[in-house]
Design a protein around this motif. Structure first.
Motif, PDB file in Angstrom:
ATOM      1  N   GLU A  90       0.361  -1.487  -0.374  1.00 38.79           N
ATOM      2  CA  GLU A  90       0.208  -0.551  -0.123  1.00 38.79           C
ATOM      3  C   GLU A  90       0.752   1.421   0.134  1.00 38.79           C
ATOM      4  N   LEU A  95      -1.285  -2.841  -6.005  1.00 34.41           N
ATOM      5  CA  LEU A  95      -2.525  -3.780  -5.014  1.00 34.41           C
ATOM      6  C   LEU A  95      -1.675  -5.171  -4.594  1.00 34.41           C
ATOM      7  N   HIS A 260      -9.580  -4.865  -0.963  1.00 36.95           N
ATOM      8  CA  HIS A 260      -8.513  -4.639  -2.863  1.00 36.95           C
ATOM      9  C   HIS A 260      -7.368  -5.394  -2.369  1.00 36.95           C
ATOM     10  N   ALA A 279     -12.502  -4.840  -4.558  1.00 35.84           N
ATOM     11  CA  ALA A 279     -12.163  -3.903  -5.099  1.00 35.84           C
ATOM     12  C   ALA A 279     -10.617  -3.708  -5.831  1.00 35.84           C
ATOM     13  N   GLU A 280     -11.290  -2.663  -7.109  1.00 36.42           N
ATOM     14  CA  GLU A 280      -9.831  -2.249  -7.848  1.00 36.42           C
ATOM     15  C   GLU A 280      -8.724  -1.130  -7.591  1.00 36.42           C
ATOM     16  N   THR A 281      -9.223  -0.500  -6.275  1.00 37.05           N
ATOM     17  CA  THR A 281      -8.740   0.854  -6.365  1.00 37.05           C
ATOM     18  C   THR A 281      -8.128   0.546  -3.998  1.00 37.05           C
ATOM     19  N   LEU A 282      -6.707   1.192  -4.742  1.00 34.21           N
ATOM     20  CA  LEU A 282      -6.063   1.559  -3.517  1.00 34.21           C
ATOM     21  C   LEU A 282      -7.312   2.454  -1.788  1.00 34.21           C
TER      22      LEU A 282
END
Length: 680
Positions: A90, A95, A260, A279-282
């Protein structure tokens, strides 16, 4: 009586010489008395004083770090490695993808391997990170992170060395084009420093390309091909057991709080479990902040005054603390009767005390909240729905608050309904759990192994199976296991099921010391009867409910170094209570709606049962059209019981729901697919 005679009576008779010569040995025979043993002197005590290494201390007190039993030691090793991997990914904006492999090497030994796709670690810092306690980059930073103390992964390696004598193996790669670094490290507990065992104390360089693949095969390095990342392998003494407090449960709960993240898990039986990211976003990257004046104690303030490079006291306050503007610094100095241009290093103890007291009385804005990164209500709903079966989901995130100058935020997610976990257990898995369990009785096995099963539910299951309560789990015969599995699948546990609480701190599951945690205590103190659940005084509510509580903070106040329970600060408990009430109100609305639908349906059935007879009798008396009268009465019954016309599935769940009643962040699961209900 004469005085002389009285004095003679009070005097003791003279001791016999033989008694005096016998001494304290009691042997008689004229032995000489032994000299008393010489006690320690100040000089001898001073000579025995020496430094205590922090690693030597924790080697003797490893229970403080979570290595108090083989089962918990295995979990702690996996947990520390996974937490470090997630933090690294992170922070680098990657990801996360984590590979966890737990392999049995002997009856009581396991090899734990954890690999990530993070940025990798530089060569010079690898030995210090994995071979030295209290070494890290997160202790002095005021921002949210999973790790805090710089102890966890190096302590796991130390435990492995103590129990198996095997070093920690680390493989790290920063780029596909650059060489990877492979180390075998053990910690020197006397000096708290790493010892590199391979490559003549320098480690081994793994070149890129085909030659690197050959080197990996030559050194028998376990590595999943990746452009960058780190893998740590620890062999330790442990015990693998499914159920509560297991590696399986930890990874499952990690997937809930980190939607994620993609996790690939191979257990000791070579079963592969994949938790795909939803979830594809941090999450937003938390920013580092300076300490808030309210959270600094007097002794720390004095130390900061001595260490500062600021030329004036006003600049010291502005540069050393968050949310202190020039105007606030001037008010503090005026209240403490200290000039704004005074030299901070010349501030005496009395003036420092006045400065501290003035800070506490001065109104200062709360610290910035971009230093924490809550999960968010939408992702909580997705994470819960991915792992926890249910029919109604709700989430609430409280606005950030402050304790001791440290920002924190409380989030709560709730899942209601769905089949209990015991209904999803296969016969083979049940037999394996029974064989692995160290519970003394079958009743204790059911309560310990499965979340939500209390004493009443366990008794109900055993009565249905016709099994003795005090029989040992490992002594069940195949026919008895079949009966127990059938009882688990068929019996209704909703009435006797207790609430299952998932506790989190900075996205990390807390699996032990639940009774000492502020989260559990606040849940038990909340009146859940207001929201449609049954609850005895001072206990958890009953019902098919899974509750998730997450605390995000720059510094979580754990009760011990093992980081398993949150301390009971009044500010923290207040925010938890308000968040629980927010999701509780939504649950109460849902349950009351279901109850109204069921009640109206029962009323309509009563009407329908007698409408035909009433229409027939009235038509005979008044000579009216019986069919027309029946239709009119039927319309009246439908109008009076309009709630019963709501479309429900076979378990009483509404298919078409009015979203404005529940508010935002509610998920109601239909038989085919989930629908997110939102409204402004």
């Amino acid at each position: 009586m004469p005085v002389d005679a009285a004095l003679k009576l009070t005097q003791s008779p003279p001791l016999d010489k033989s008694v005096m010569q016998s001494g304290s040995n009691g042997n008689g025979g004229g032995a000489r008395p032994q000299r008393p043993r010489r006690r320690a002197t100040a000089q001898s005590m001073a000579a025995s004083q020496r430094d205590i290494s922090v690693s030597e201390f924790f080697a003797k007190n490893r229970h403080l770090l979570g290595f108090d039993s083989p089962r918990r030691a295995l979990l702690t090793a996996v947990k520390e490695a996974v937490d470090n991997a997630l933090d690294a990914c992170e922070e680098a904006g990657i990801l996360p993808e984590i590979w966890v492999h737990v392999q049995r090497t002997a009856s009581d030994r396991f090899k734990v391997g954890v690999q990530d796709n993070g940025p990798g670690i530089l060569k010079k810092t690898i030995p210090l990170i994995f071979g030295k306690l209290l070494y890290g980059s997160k202790f002095h930073r005021m921002r949210m992170s999973r790790g805090q103390q710089g102890i966890g992964i190096s302590a796991a390696g130390m435990y492995g060395l103590l129990t198996t004598g095997k070093p920690v193996k680390i493989m790290s790669k920063v780029s596909r084009r650059e060489a990877a670094h492979y180390y075998e490290i053990q910690i020197d507990t006397k000096r708290n420093c790493p010892e590199i065992l391979n490559g003549r104390g320098e480690g081994v360089e793994i070149p890129p390309g085909e030659s690197g693949a050959k080197a990996i095969e030559k050194h028998e390095i376990e590595w999943i091909d990746s452009d960058h990342g780190t893998r740590v392998t620890i062999e330790l003494e442990g015990k693998y057991q499914r159920g509560r407090g297991s590696v399986d449960e930890y990874l499952e709960q990690t997937a809930i709080a980190n939607p994620h993240v993609a996790i690939h898990y191979a257990d000791p039986d070579e079963n592969i479990i994949d938790y795909q990211r939803v979830a594809e976003t941090l999450p937003p990257e938390p920013r580092e902040i300076k300490p808030h004046p309210y959270g600094v104690e007097l002794g720390r303030l004095v130390g900061m005054l001595k260490e500062t490079k600021a030329p004036t006291i006003a600049q010291f306050l502005i540069k050393s603390f968050s949310r202190v503007s020039p105007a606030v610094a001037r008010r503090i100095c005026d209240g403490a009767k200290i000039g704004t241009r005074a030299n901070p290093k010349k501030i005496g103890r009395h003036e420092a005390d006045q400065l501290y007291q003035t800070i506490q009385k001065t109104k200062i804005p709360p610290p910035a909240t971009d230093c924490i990164s809550p999960i968010g209500e939408e992702l909580i709903l997705k994470g819960l729905h991915q792992v926890v079966p249910g029919e109604f989901y709700a989430a609430a995130t409280r606005p950030p608050s402050v304790y001791r100058g440290n920002p924190f935020a409380i989030e709560v997610g709730l899942a209601y309904g769905g089949a209990p976990i015991v209904h999803r257990v296969s016969r083979e898995a049940l037999a394996e759990l029974l064989e692995e369990s160290d519970a003394r009785t079958l009743r204790q096995f059911l309560i310990i192994t499965f979340h939500g099963i209390g004493a009443d539910a366990a008794d109900k299951i055993l009565d249905q199976a016709g099994t003795k309560i005090r029989v040992a789990p490992g002594n069940l015969k195949p026919a008895e296991i079949d009966k127990l599995h059938k009882a688990l699948q068929s019996i209704n546990l909703s009435d006797g099921q207790t609430m299952n609480i998932l506790r989190y701190a900075n996205r990390v599951p807390l699996q032990f010391q639940a009774g000492a945690c502020a989260i559990t205590q606040t849940v038990m103190q909340t009146n859940w009867r207001l929201y449609g659940l049954s609850q005895s005084r001072g206990s958890l509510p009953a019902g098919p409910v899974t509750l998730m509580v997450h605390m995000a903070s720059v510094w979580v106040p754990f009760t011990s170094e093992s980081k398993e329970a949150v301390a009971s600060y009044a500010e923290i408990q207040k925010e938890i209570r308000l968040a629980l009430q927010a999701v509780g109100r939504k649950l109460g609305m849902y349950l009351r709606r279901r109850q109204r639908v069921r009640h109206e349906g029962e009323r309509r059935n009563l009407f329908l049962r007698y409408i035909g007879e009433v229409a027939t009798a009235v038509s005979r008396i008044n000579s009216t059209d019986r069919d027309k009268l029946y239709s009119q009465l039927l319309e009246v019954a439908k109008k009076r019981t309009a709630q019963a016309d709501l479309e429900l599935d076979d378990r009483g769940r509404e298919i078409e729901e009015e979203t404005e009643d529940f508010g935002e962040n509610v998920l109601i699961v239909e038989p085919t697919q989930p629908v997110v209900q939102t409204s402004a």
